[in-house]
Scaffold this active site. Structure first.
Site, PDB file in Angstrom:
ATOM      1  N   HIS A  70      -3.756  -4.954  -0.551  1.00  0.00           N
ATOM      2  CA  HIS A  70      -3.235  -5.860   0.565  1.00  0.00           C
ATOM      3  C   HIS A  70      -3.663  -6.683   0.440  1.00  0.00           C
ATOM      4  O   HIS A  70      -4.648  -7.372   0.711  1.00  0.00           O
ATOM      5  CB  HIS A  70      -4.344  -5.173   2.200  1.00  0.00           C
ATOM      6  CG  HIS A  70      -4.180  -3.673   1.810  1.00  0.00           C
ATOM      7  ND1 HIS A  70      -3.230  -3.218   3.762  1.00  0.00           N
ATOM      8  CD2 HIS A  70      -5.038  -2.697   1.847  1.00  0.00           C
ATOM      9  CE1 HIS A  70      -3.577  -1.868   3.449  1.00  0.00           C
ATOM     10  NE2 HIS A  70      -4.246  -1.559   2.189  1.00  0.00           N
ATOM     11  N   GLU A  90      -2.221  -9.304   2.713  1.00  0.00           N
ATOM     12  CA  GLU A  90      -2.756  -9.002   4.245  1.00  0.00           C
ATOM     13  C   GLU A  90      -4.434  -9.705   4.381  1.00  0.00           C
ATOM     14  O   GLU A  90      -5.137 -10.200   6.014  1.00  0.00           O
ATOM     15  CB  GLU A  90      -1.826  -9.225   5.328  1.00  0.00           C
ATOM     16  CG  GLU A  90      -2.583  -7.328   5.969  1.00  0.00           C
ATOM     17  CD  GLU A  90      -2.500  -6.320   4.974  1.00  0.00           C
ATOM     18  OE1 GLU A  90      -2.920  -5.504   4.976  1.00  0.00           O
ATOM     19  OE2 GLU A  90      -1.970  -6.486   3.855  1.00  0.00           O
ATOM     20  N   CYS A 148       1.237  -1.139   0.091  1.00  0.00           N
ATOM     21  CA  CYS A 148       0.013   0.340  -0.045  1.00  0.00           C
ATOM     22  C   CYS A 148       0.715   0.984   0.102  1.00  0.00           C
ATOM     23  O   CYS A 148       1.693   1.277  -0.988  1.00  0.00           O
ATOM     24  CB  CYS A 148      -0.891  -0.369   1.095  1.00  0.00           C
ATOM     25  SG  CYS A 148      -1.860   1.229   0.881  1.00  0.00           S
TER      26      CYS A 148
END
Length: 364
Positions: free
Chosen positions: A338, A340, A254
């Site tokens: 993202h 994650e 990001c």
């Protein structure tokens, strides 16, 4: 406990002068910030604790929010299990309908009580999809403020501030005792990045956003997500340029993607239509395979001016913007989305494995 019978009025005011009357819940305080919207159906706990939303008033287009309450604040290895940071990061919350009778087996608080605890105001009873359409015409965001009765505040633009100073840690912290030593620069870190690294046999050394890591010894460098305008972060960009002269793998996420791109010679600009949702499609250019990703950003990397040894890694399938870059010969890569998740789809978590594999190859 909440009082469901009393519904006090409050106002959302945007920088163009439009006003929207609504009911307030949470903390009975006024607040100012950048009004943005998110189209996700779930994951409000994770989004509201995501430091990338610092200084922003979050508007949800999904019509019912709050129905499963807020989970417990339990920790595992000094990391909150269900929160992406240690507090609510948004400056306010705008909903169409607030579900004030939540139920979930792991609920510890209602959404309203949680907002009250952290001193954050919320509004409901607004056509949030109309607000989203309005914001889209203004680049995905506008300055705005939540005003309690007979109160006023100046407008506040968080993009003029170095927000990482407010959301980053202030001292080095070490997690785990794994095989791979990872230096993680915290620009506004989401906790699930930590979880993903620790699950992969890593020792994670987390350092503040402005920490001089150029003399540190590590197997891999991770540049975290974070809030605000990437061009403000001149000091870490300088440190990243020094790190790029070495061969240790670098992985940016990001904001970390934008900072790596600037350090490499690229530029950034503010999107006409910001990406804040769980359903952003991207394509991996090398294979032509597509993935659905979780995203939250208003700025994006302009990769056109990158040196020839850098290539676009992923592209957004909605607007063709750059969603990641990768170096031809060195183990450096980054993504705008993202991997994650938390919240959102986990389709691209394999990128953490790619990063660890690059460390293994570098150590041979």
């Amino acid at each position: 406990m909440e009082n469901h019978k009393i519904r006090n009025r409050a106002t959302l005011m945007l920088e163009d002068g439009t006003r929207y009357e609504a009911y307030h819940f949470g903390a009975p305080v006024s607040s100012s910030g950048e009004v943005v919207f998110n189209t996700a159906m779930t994951g409000y706990t994770e989004s509201m604790t995501d430091p990338s939303y610092r200084g922003q008033i979050l508007t949800y287009t999904y019509p019912i929010i709050g129905n499963y309450g807020i989970p417990s604040s339990s920790c595992k290895e000094s990391i909150f299990e269900f929160y992406e940071s240690d507090r609510i990061q948004v400056s306010g919350l705008i909903l169409s309908y607030y579900s004030n009778r939540p139920y979930h087996w792991n609920m510890s608080l209602s959404l309203s009580d949680w907002l009250l605890k952290h001193g954050v105001p919320g509004l409901y009873g607004i056509d949030t999809r109309f607000i989203a359409k309005k914001l889209r015409k203004k680049g995905g965001s506008m300055l705005g403020k939540i005003l309690m009765e007979n109160e006023d505040l100046p407008f506040y633009d968080p993009n003029q501030d170095n927000l990482s100073e407010k959301v980053s840690i202030h001292e080095k912290i070490t997690y785990g005792n794994g095989k791979y030593k990872i230096l993680l620069v915290d620009f506004g870190l989401k906790n699930n990045i930590l979880r993903c690294l620790l699950r992969r046999d890593c020792t994670v050394i987390r350092v503040p956003w402005d920490y001089d890591f150029t003399s540190e010894k590590y197997d891999g460098l991770v540049l975290s997500n974070g809030p605000g305008n990437p061009k403000i972060y001149e000091k870490p960009i300088h440190y990243i340029r020094i790190a790029m002269k070495e061969e240790q793998p670098i992985f940016g996420i990001c904001l970390g993607n934008q900072l790596l791109g600037i350090a490499a010679g690229g530029d950034t600009y503010k999107l006409k239509y910001a990406h804040r949702s769980h359903n952003q499609p991207v394509i991996l250019l090398k294979t032509g395979k597509s993935f659905i990703t979780s995203q939250n950003h208003g700025f994006v990397l302009d990769a056109e001016n990158l040196p020839k040894e850098w290539k676009i890694f992923f592209k957004n399938l909605n607007d063709d913007t750059c969603e990641g870059i990768i170096h031809d010969s060195k183990p450096f890569f980054s993504v705008q989305f993202h991997p994650e998740a938390s919240s959102g789809p986990t389709d691209t978590e394999f990128l953490f494995d790619l990063f660890i594999n690059s460390i293994v190859k570098s150590n041979k």
